[in-house]
Design a protein around this motif. Structure first.
Motif, short mmCIF file in Angstrom:
data_model
loop_
_atom_site.label_atom_id
_atom_site.label_comp_id
_atom_site.label_asym_id
_atom_site.label_seq_id
_atom_site.Cartn_x
_atom_site.Cartn_y
_atom_site.Cartn_z
N ASP A 1 -51.87 -61.40 32.24
CA ASP A 1 -51.07 -62.50 32.79
C ASP A 1 -49.71 -62.52 32.09
O ASP A 1 -49.52 -61.85 31.07
N PRO A 2 -48.73 -63.24 32.61
CA PRO A 2 -47.38 -63.22 32.00
C PRO A 2 -47.38 -63.60 30.53
O PRO A 2 -46.53 -63.13 29.76
N VAL B 1 -56.80 -61.76 43.55
CA VAL B 1 -56.67 -61.54 42.10
C VAL B 1 -57.62 -62.49 41.38
O VAL B 1 -57.74 -63.66 41.76
N ARG B 2 -58.28 -61.99 40.35
CA ARG B 2 -59.21 -62.83 39.59
C ARG B 2 -59.21 -62.39 38.13
O ARG B 2 -58.84 -61.24 37.82
N SER C 1 -53.41 -70.55 40.19
CA SER C 1 -53.69 -69.76 41.39
C SER C 1 -52.58 -68.78 41.71
O SER C 1 -52.64 -68.06 42.71
N SER C 2 -51.55 -68.74 40.88
CA SER C 2 -50.46 -67.77 41.03
C SER C 2 -49.82 -67.54 39.67
O SER C 2 -49.92 -68.37 38.76
N TRP C 3 -49.16 -66.39 39.55
CA TRP C 3 -48.51 -66.02 38.30
C TRP C 3 -47.14 -65.44 38.63
O TRP C 3 -47.00 -64.64 39.56
N THR C 4 -46.13 -65.82 37.88
CA THR C 4 -44.76 -65.35 38.13
C THR C 4 -44.34 -64.41 37.01
O THR C 4 -44.40 -64.76 35.82
N TYR C 5 -43.92 -63.21 37.40
CA TYR C 5 -43.46 -62.20 36.45
C TYR C 5 -41.95 -62.09 36.59
O TYR C 5 -41.43 -61.81 37.68
N GLY D 1 -41.89 -60.92 40.29
CA GLY D 1 -42.23 -61.71 41.46
C GLY D 1 -43.51 -62.49 41.25
O GLY D 1 -44.04 -62.59 40.14
N VAL D 2 -44.02 -63.07 42.34
CA VAL D 2 -45.18 -63.95 42.29
C VAL D 2 -46.43 -63.19 42.74
O VAL D 2 -46.43 -62.51 43.76
N VAL D 3 -47.49 -63.31 41.96
CA VAL D 3 -48.80 -62.76 42.29
C VAL D 3 -49.72 -63.93 42.59
O VAL D 3 -49.84 -64.85 41.78
N ARG D 4 -50.38 -63.89 43.76
CA ARG D 4 -51.24 -65.00 44.17
C ARG D 4 -52.71 -64.60 44.12
O ARG D 4 -53.07 -63.46 44.43
N ALA D 5 -53.56 -65.57 43.77
CA ALA D 5 -54.98 -65.30 43.59
C ALA D 5 -55.72 -65.10 44.90
O ALA D 5 -56.63 -64.27 44.99
N GLU D 6 -55.36 -65.84 45.95
CA GLU D 6 -56.15 -65.80 47.17
C GLU D 6 -55.96 -64.47 47.91
O GLU D 6 -54.88 -63.86 47.83
N PRO D 7 -57.00 -64.01 48.61
CA PRO D 7 -56.87 -62.77 49.38
C PRO D 7 -55.79 -62.89 50.44
O PRO D 7 -55.58 -63.96 51.02
#
Length: 346
Positions: free
Chosen positions: A117-118, A151-152, A169-173, A183-189
């Motif tokens: 994670d960031p 993502v999990r 539920s999201s992570w910003t890099y 950019g943003v990575v989101r957990a949901e499919p």
């Protein structure tokens, strides 16, 4: 060198019981019958020569002994070759019996990556399923279907750290790193997509030589090495691996790629391992070239996991050379020749 003679020399087996040997011979006979039915373009004489019946029965009995015997899960393949890569020759012998006729080469892969994670507190696992159908006709369209799995957190420990982080539920890099980009990575499919393209031009990676059809490829290790250039062992191995996993080539060419890996310096046996989908196989490792994540800060190694009994490639994994952490992977769930492409009809 005859592949079956190499198998017998490299894999000395204990005496087989009559029942086990009989089962092995029955499996061989069934494989031959299936080969004849599916490959009408080949004559019966060529099939017999190709399978090498004079020496094949003993080799196949060795290969199938563990599967036929009423015992616990198969034990590791015993390797007599000092460098431990003899299983590649077993895989080469096995894959030559796989039918390779059809209008489409289809594969289903699970692709994934693992990164922190960031804040660097826990490991995230991102994955997706990709189905690909490549036409034998070089003028046809290649079809894809991609299903993001989301993502999990990777392990229970990572999940505990994720919960302590507020269960985001999201992570910003902010900048490229192990994740690969900002950019943003989101957990949901994500949403499943199906599309076709003309951009699959039968180009063998790093050889930089377009081919009109994959059957033009050599079917010997020496021929493949000459096609790939032969000057850079790491590039040669990367190209051979990509051909084994992703290209619609003949069984003879796929077998030649296995034999090429067995004879190339820098390729080391990693023994019996479990891949990312929980399947057991034999593995080789080498210094990563083409498959190394571009933004990983350290050296990496590529691991190739193979089922030597069937000759199937199982997974292609890139790991950190420092601690062995899995960074990216492609696991082959299924690959085959078929007469129809199901995506074209959707």
């Amino acid at each position: 060198m005859d592949d079956y003679r190499a198998v017998r020399e490299l894999l000395p087996a204990p005496p087989l019981s009559p029942g086990v040997e009989r089962a092995g011979r029955d499996r061989l006979a069934a494989a031959i019958a299936h080969e004849r039915a599916r490959r009408s373009r080949r004559t019966a004489r060529r099939n017999l020569l190709r399978l090498g019946l004079a020496g094949a029965a003993a080799a196949v009995a060795v290969v199938f002994a563990q599967a036929a015997a009423p015992a616990p899960p198969a034990a590791p393949v015993t390797l007599a070759q000092p460098d431990g890569k003899g299983f590649l020759l077993v895989a080469a012998a096995a894959v030559t019996a796989v039918p390779d006729q059809g209008a489409w080469w289809g594969s289903t892969e699970v692709r994934g990556s693992r990164y922190r994670d960031p804040g660097g507190r826990y490991v995230l696992h991102e994955s997706r399923t990709v189905e690909t159908w490549i036409p034998a006709d070089p003028e046809g369209l290649t079809w894809y279907r991609e299903t993001p799995r989301g993502v999990r957190p990777e392990t229970p420990r990572d999940e505990a750290a994720w919960r302590a982080d507020g269960s985001p539920s999201s992570w910003t890099y902010d900048k490229p790193g192990e994740h690969g980009s900002s950019g943003v990575v989101r957990a949901e499919p994500g949403e499943r997509r199906t599309w076709s393209t003309e951009d699959w031009d039968f180009r063998i990676v790093t050889a930089d030589r377009p081919l009109t059809k994959m059957s033009d490829l050599p079917d010997t290790p020496e021929g493949l090495r000459a096609l790939f250039g032969g000057d850079d062992d790491r590039a040669t191995v990367d190209t051979a691996v990509r051909l084994m996993f992703f290209a619609p080539v003949s069984s003879e060419t796929r077998a030649a790629a296995y034999r090429l890996l067995a004879s190339t310096p820098g390729v080391a046996a990693a023994g019996r391992v479990t891949d990312v989908l929980g399947r057991t196989g034999q593995a080789i490792e080498y210094e990563a070239g083409e498959f190394a994540p571009p933004h990983h800060p350290g050296a990496t190694r590529t691991r190739v996991v193979i089922d030597p009994v069937s000759g199937r490639p199982l997974s292609l994994e890139t790991r950190s050379a420092a601690d062995g952490m899995l960074l990216t992977y492609t696991a082959i769930q299924d690959s085959r020749w078929a007469d129809d492409n199901p995506l074209e009809k959707e």
